[in-house]
Design an enzyme around this catalytic site. Structure first.
Site, short mmCIF file in Angstrom:
data_model
loop_
_atom_site.label_atom_id
_atom_site.label_comp_id
_atom_site.label_asym_id
_atom_site.label_seq_id
_atom_site.Cartn_x
_atom_site.Cartn_y
_atom_site.Cartn_z
N CYS A 1 0.83 -1.21 0.00
CA CYS A 1 0.00 0.00 0.00
C CYS A 1 0.86 1.25 0.00
O CYS A 1 0.46 2.29 -0.51
CB CYS A 1 -0.94 0.00 1.20
SG CYS A 1 -0.13 -0.53 2.70
N GLU B 1 -4.35 3.36 -7.60
CA GLU B 1 -3.40 2.40 -7.02
C GLU B 1 -3.42 1.13 -7.88
O GLU B 1 -4.44 0.47 -8.01
CB GLU B 1 -3.83 2.08 -5.59
CG GLU B 1 -2.84 1.18 -4.87
CD GLU B 1 -3.21 0.96 -3.41
OE1 GLU B 1 -4.41 0.80 -3.12
OE2 GLU B 1 -2.29 0.93 -2.57
#
Lengths: 481, 288
Positions: free
Chosen positions: A292, A389
């Protein structure tokens, strides 16, 4: 580019792990059957089925929460804090003793290179338990009042990218502060959590203190929405984080979220280029980019762009993609077919939107889920690959001219988890770090983690911290002075 | 007794350092505790709320990067200027909240002292909440508190001055900027506070005060993507769930409403500041 060196394969033996053909749920200290239709967990490097895993339903989650409540009320809550600490020290030691087994199992189930599971995931997981063990009888020194209290039962939902390490980040502080746990591991990577359940038994941890309920999204939802859960902790996508925040709205449940990111890795023209290139590689290709806080947006000062990219491409050409259990492997398998499809889709969108895709010549295995290390240049801040992302080994390169522009571009995202700065100038590191809206800033390094160091996001990367004194606040109710 | 006719005050919004009327042109009647007419207050609209967010965002950079010493002095200055308007605040609090003059004086005293308390916090937060982290590697690793950003505050409905200051000052002490929806029925002390802020070195846009209905404007603020956090202390009880759900859309930090309005004279502690602070961790290399 052809491979610089030929290596003989150096596979780690998988004989150290003994994977059962099927696993139940770990509830109240026992492995029990799940009521849902079992699921299979596969080795993403070979697509081989590793085991059949029980799926917890609402009723199973309810049993686990009841066990956790009982354990909290009768055993774990009243226990002398020093003894709680000793259990955690025991767990830390067992994790160290069985480190090789955990590392191999993690690489089999997740697809990450053994070098990483062996050198990063497992040692850090043990370190988290060791660190938090020491807090158990010192909570009155944590800055949360003289007598901070645990919430009670913590419902924890963790992702597939660091299955054991994320378990440690969640379970260690929860137990140290006197909470009991119902943990829902990720659908595609349940095995190390189930081995951890066995560790709990070896440590003689009282039944019900840790419960592991495997399953997919529905099982996680049942944990989050259970009425008798006092605290919810989640690591995963911002999308799911939003729905969890909605679900706990209006309840008394405490919530911490560790969500997505789109970190800028900023390279100034005075940076040591070779070192920066190593950091860029570590930033985006560590764990196949399933991180992440990955440094997925490279911001290079215009004057050194060509030099950095040439050097980066040369370095990427030496990365070895393949068998996760081979000790020479740098990049392992993508965790699932679903994730691979998402990486492919976003990469295709990147090209369609006008960015230039570069990938080294590399042979990928025939079976399993693979994606080569990828660099996009000519990326504009509006491109999807600069905003979304990807959660894969895909780097987007943007440029800047002035420090102000670097800061503006770095902050131009809805996320705010991490960032990197590469420069020889210490004063510039601190000045830029001040202006970045991100929870973790790495200077002349990237993707470093430590149990003493608080980790967590700004903005839509979530709230709450994990690690350090700050991480304890997520699991304690402040007491009046 | 002089027979001079008094000059009455127009109660307006306080947005971006100025005192506009609501762009909607709406006003509503404010009555004292016995129901007698006091004033027509501006009734802030969705557009006013959005303008206030723009102002608060624009002011965030300068306010958040001001030195802690400077922020402390500015907040202390608010206390100084309030002291000079003590009588006016007493009158407005007494009328709006139906307090005796003695009780009203105690409330105003406490409100001024609250600014002093928070003024003294600005340059202590990093020492109390920050840390040097002994990581197992060659790094100087430290964590510091930083402001969350733009905070939307639904101020308490009953305590129109002490409650308001008690929710606003901690937001500012940490370096955030604020969009505040004041007490609906008792908005007048808030407007006067706006006049104090405007003359206290608080940069324009750092505090924006909207008189009106939290139930009406609250949802727009709770779902606004450029708002980073919401304090639901003064939210109508039947709307709090909806507001918290809306806030989830952009992962806002939420301070949930208490079961009932707290006793604002109690020791405030630090929790209202920490709620609107982020922790930044920096890994700085060590080497020769």
């Amino acid at each position: 580019m052809t491979s610089l060196f030929e290596y003989a394969p150096a596979p780690e033996s998988r004989s150290i792990v003994d994977i059962a053909p099927s696993y139940g749920l770990f509830v109240d200290g026992e492995f029990v059957d799940g009521s849902g239709e079992p699921m299979k967990t596969v080795n993403p490097a070979t697509e081989e089925v590793l085991s059949e895993i029980a799926v917890g339903t609402e009723a199973d989650v309810d049993r686990a929460v009841k066990a956790a409540r009982r354990a909290h009320t009768r055993v774990w809550g009243p226990m002398r804090p020093a003894d709680r600490g000793k259990y955690l020290f025991r767990i830390a030691r067992i994790l160290q003793e069985r480190a090789r087994e955990f590392a191999v199992l993690e690489s089999l189930d997740n697809g990450k290179p053994i070098r990483e599971s062996r050198d990063v995931d497992v040692p850090l997981a043990a370190a988290h338990f060791f660190y938090h063990a020491g807090w158990a009888d010192k909570l009155s020194y944590a800055g949360l009042g003289p007598d901070p209290r645990p919430h009670g039962v913590a419902g924890q939902v963790i992702p597939w990218n660091f299955p054991l390490l994320m378990l440690a980040w969640k379970v260690a502080p929860a137990l140290a502060t006197g909470n009991t746990v119902v943990l829902k591991p990720a659908e595609t990577t349940p095995l190390s959590a189930l081995l951890f359940a066995e560790v709990c038994r070896q440590a003689d941890l009282p039944p019900g203190v840790v419960n592991v309920v495997t399953g997919a999204g529905e099982t996680g939802r049942a944990v989050v929405e259970h009425d008798d859960v006092d605290k919810v902790a989640f690591t995963g996508s911002t999308e799911v984080g939003r729905s969890i925040a909605r679900a706990v709205a209006g309840t008394r449940k405490a919530l911490t979220l560790e969500l997505g990111g789109k970190a800028a890795n900023i390279v100034f023209d005075d940076a040591p280029i070779d070192q920066a290139v190593e950091g860029i590689v570590r930033g985006i290709f560590f764990n196949q980019g399933h991180v992440c806080c990955a440094g997925s947006r490279l911001l290079v000062q215009e004057s050194v762009h060509d030099e950095v990219i040439a050097s980066l491409q040369r370095r990427i050409g030496t990365l070895r993609v393949g068998d996760p259990l081979d000790k020479n492997t740098d990049i392992g398998a993508i965790n699932s077919a679903e994730q691979l499809a998402r990486i492919r889709e976003l990469s295709e969108i990147g090209e369609a939107e006008g960015a230039h895709r570069w990938q080294p010549a590399c042979e990928l295995p025939d079976r399993g889920f693979w994606f080569p290390p990828t660099v996009f240049t000519d990326v504009s801040p509006a491109h999807r690959i600069a905003r979304d992302e990807v959660f894969g080994p895909v780097l987007s390169v943007l440029t800047f001219r002035t420090p102000d522009e670097a800061v503006a571009k770095a902050n131009n995202t809805t996320y705010g988890l991490s960032a990197g700065i590469w420069t020889e100038k210490g004063s510039r590191i601190l000045a830029i770090a001040d202006r970045l809206r991100a929870g973790v800033v790495w200077a002349n390094t990237f993707n470093q983690f430590d149990p003493t160091s608080p980790f967590g996001g700004y903005k839509q990367s979530g709230y709450g911290r994990e690690g350090g004194r700050h991480g304890l606040a997520a699991y304690l109710k402040e007491s009046a002075r | 007794m002089s027979d001079r006719l008094a000059v009455r005050k127009t109660y307006k919004l306080y947005v971006n350092g100025a005192f506009p009327r609501s762009e909607s042109g709406r006003t509503y009647e404010v009555a004292d505790a016995r129901g007698a007419f006091l004033a027509n207050a501006a009734w802030a609209s969705r557009k006013d709320a959005r303008d206030a967010v723009v102002a608060a965002r624009a002011a965030f950079g300068r306010w958040s990067r001001a030195t802690a010493y400077n922020r402390g002095q500015v907040l202390y200055r608010v206390a100084e200027v309030m002291e000079g308007r003590h009588a006016q605040f007493c009158e407005e609090v007494a009328a709006g909240e139906g307090l005796s003059s003695g009780r009203a004086r105690a409330v105003v005293d406490a409100a001024i002292d609250r600014w002093v308390w928070y003024a003294g916090w600005t340059d202590k937060l990093a020492a109390v909440l920050g840390s040097a982290n002994p990581v197992a590697g060659p790094f100087f690793d430290f964590s510091l508190p930083e402001p969350t950003g733009v905070v939307a505050v639904l101020a308490p409905q009953r305590s129109s001055l002490l409650g308001l200051v008690s929710v606003l000052a901690p937001v500012l002490a940490g370096g955030n900027t604020a969009v505040v929806v004041t007490s609906h029925r008792r908005p007048l002390p808030a407007v006067t506070l706006g006049e104090v802020l405007a003359t206290s070195d608080v940069p324009g846009g750092v505090v924006n005060l909207l008189t009106g209905d939290a139930g009406e404007i609250g949802p727009w603020l709770a779902e606004h993507d450029d708002v980073d956090a919401v304090d639901l202390t003064g939210a109508p009880a039947d709307r709090a769930l909806e507001l918290e759900r809306l806030a989830a859309g952009s992962i806002k930090r939420v301070l949930r409403p208490p079961a009932e309005e707290p006793d604002w004279t109690a020791d405030p502690g630090t929790s209202r500041m920490t709620r609107f602070l982020e922790t930044k961790t920096v890994w700085h290399p060590k080497g020769v």
